[in-house]
Design a protein around this motif. Sequence first.
Motif, short mmCIF file in Angstrom:
data_model
loop_
_atom_site.label_atom_id
_atom_site.label_comp_id
_atom_site.label_asym_id
_atom_site.label_seq_id
_atom_site.Cartn_x
_atom_site.Cartn_y
_atom_site.Cartn_z
N ARG A 181 5.65 86.01 43.47
CA ARG A 181 4.96 86.62 44.61
C ARG A 181 3.47 86.79 44.33
O ARG A 181 2.63 86.55 45.20
N ILE A 182 3.14 87.17 43.12
CA ILE A 182 1.74 87.37 42.74
C ILE A 182 0.97 86.04 42.82
O ILE A 182 -0.19 86.01 43.20
N ARG A 183 1.63 84.94 42.48
CA ARG A 183 0.99 83.62 42.50
C ARG A 183 0.76 83.09 43.91
O ARG A 183 -0.05 82.21 44.12
N LEU A 184 1.55 83.59 44.87
CA LEU A 184 1.52 83.02 46.21
C LEU A 184 0.60 83.79 47.15
O LEU A 184 0.46 85.00 47.04
N SER A 185 0.02 83.06 48.08
CA SER A 185 -0.72 83.68 49.17
C SER A 185 0.27 83.90 50.31
O SER A 185 0.95 82.98 50.74
N ASP A 186 0.35 85.14 50.77
CA ASP A 186 1.33 85.53 51.78
C ASP A 186 0.61 86.24 52.93
O ASP A 186 0.67 87.46 53.06
N PRO A 187 -0.09 85.49 53.78
CA PRO A 187 -0.93 86.10 54.81
C PRO A 187 -0.17 86.92 55.85
O PRO A 187 -0.75 87.81 56.47
N THR A 188 1.10 86.65 56.04
CA THR A 188 1.86 87.41 57.06
C THR A 188 2.83 88.41 56.42
O THR A 188 3.70 88.93 57.11
N ASN A 189 2.69 88.69 55.14
CA ASN A 189 3.51 89.68 54.42
C ASN A 189 5.01 89.42 54.50
O ASN A 189 5.80 90.35 54.59
N VAL A 190 5.38 88.16 54.43
CA VAL A 190 6.80 87.81 54.46
C VAL A 190 7.51 88.35 53.22
O VAL A 190 8.69 88.68 53.26
N LEU A 191 6.79 88.48 52.12
CA LEU A 191 7.39 88.90 50.85
C LEU A 191 7.23 90.39 50.58
O LEU A 191 7.39 90.84 49.45
N GLN A 192 6.94 91.18 51.59
CA GLN A 192 6.69 92.60 51.36
C GLN A 192 7.90 93.34 50.81
O GLN A 192 7.75 94.37 50.15
N SER A 193 9.11 92.83 51.03
CA SER A 193 10.31 93.50 50.50
C SER A 193 10.55 93.19 49.03
O SER A 193 11.43 93.77 48.42
N TRP A 194 9.77 92.28 48.45
CA TRP A 194 9.94 91.92 47.04
C TRP A 194 9.32 93.00 46.17
O TRP A 194 8.23 92.87 45.64
N ASP A 195 10.02 94.09 46.02
CA ASP A 195 9.56 95.28 45.32
C ASP A 195 10.06 95.26 43.87
O ASP A 195 11.27 95.36 43.64
N PRO A 196 9.18 95.14 42.90
CA PRO A 196 9.60 95.04 41.50
C PRO A 196 10.25 96.31 40.96
O PRO A 196 10.86 96.29 39.91
N THR A 197 10.14 97.43 41.68
CA THR A 197 10.76 98.66 41.20
C THR A 197 12.25 98.71 41.53
O THR A 197 12.96 99.55 41.00
N LEU A 198 12.72 97.82 42.40
CA LEU A 198 14.15 97.75 42.70
C LEU A 198 14.83 96.89 41.64
O LEU A 198 14.34 95.82 41.30
N SER B 39 25.53 88.59 41.58
CA SER B 39 24.16 89.10 41.76
C SER B 39 23.10 88.25 41.07
O SER B 39 22.10 88.76 40.58
N HIS B 40 23.34 86.95 41.01
CA HIS B 40 22.33 86.03 40.49
C HIS B 40 21.65 85.35 41.68
O HIS B 40 22.32 84.94 42.63
N VAL B 41 20.34 85.22 41.61
CA VAL B 41 19.59 84.57 42.67
C VAL B 41 19.96 83.09 42.70
O VAL B 41 19.85 82.39 41.69
N ILE B 42 20.42 82.63 43.87
CA ILE B 42 20.79 81.22 44.01
C ILE B 42 19.96 80.49 45.05
O ILE B 42 19.96 79.27 45.12
N ARG B 43 19.22 81.26 45.87
CA ARG B 43 18.49 80.63 46.97
C ARG B 43 17.24 81.43 47.33
O ARG B 43 17.28 82.64 47.43
N LEU B 44 16.14 80.71 47.51
CA LEU B 44 14.91 81.28 48.05
C LEU B 44 14.56 80.47 49.29
O LEU B 44 14.27 79.28 49.19
N ASP B 45 14.63 81.10 50.43
CA ASP B 45 14.40 80.41 51.70
C ASP B 45 13.11 80.93 52.33
O ASP B 45 13.12 81.93 53.02
N LEU B 46 12.02 80.24 52.04
CA LEU B 46 10.70 80.68 52.50
C LEU B 46 10.06 79.67 53.44
O LEU B 46 8.85 79.69 53.65
#
Length: 98
Positions: free
Chosen positions: A35-52, A67-74
């Motif tokens: 998320r830090i590497r990406l430009s997200d002008p419309t805040n699509v990744l706002q739920s990507w909270d590292p404290t969770l 509970s393993h990540v298998i898909r990123l659909d962006l």
Amino acid sequence: MASPSLFLCFILPIFFSISSTVSTNSEGNALHALRIRLSDPTNVLQSWDPTLVNPCTWFHVTCDSNSHVIRLDLGNSNISGTLGPELGELRHLQYLFK
């Protein structure tokens, strides 16, 4: 001295619980680094909270029954940027973007 059955009944489940959390958290850390590497002008990744602890609750992230990540659909989200080595932490990833 604790008996082997005590270890198997009480200590081992705690170990696996902690191990699963650490694994899931490493995937969350990897996604946050992405998320830090990406430009997200419309805040699509706002739920990507590292404290969770569990990234499976984040939007655009799909996990398997373990509970393993298998898909990123962006797809169609106007995100741009570079991918980095942290994606190697997503060992179960099967689908990336769109």
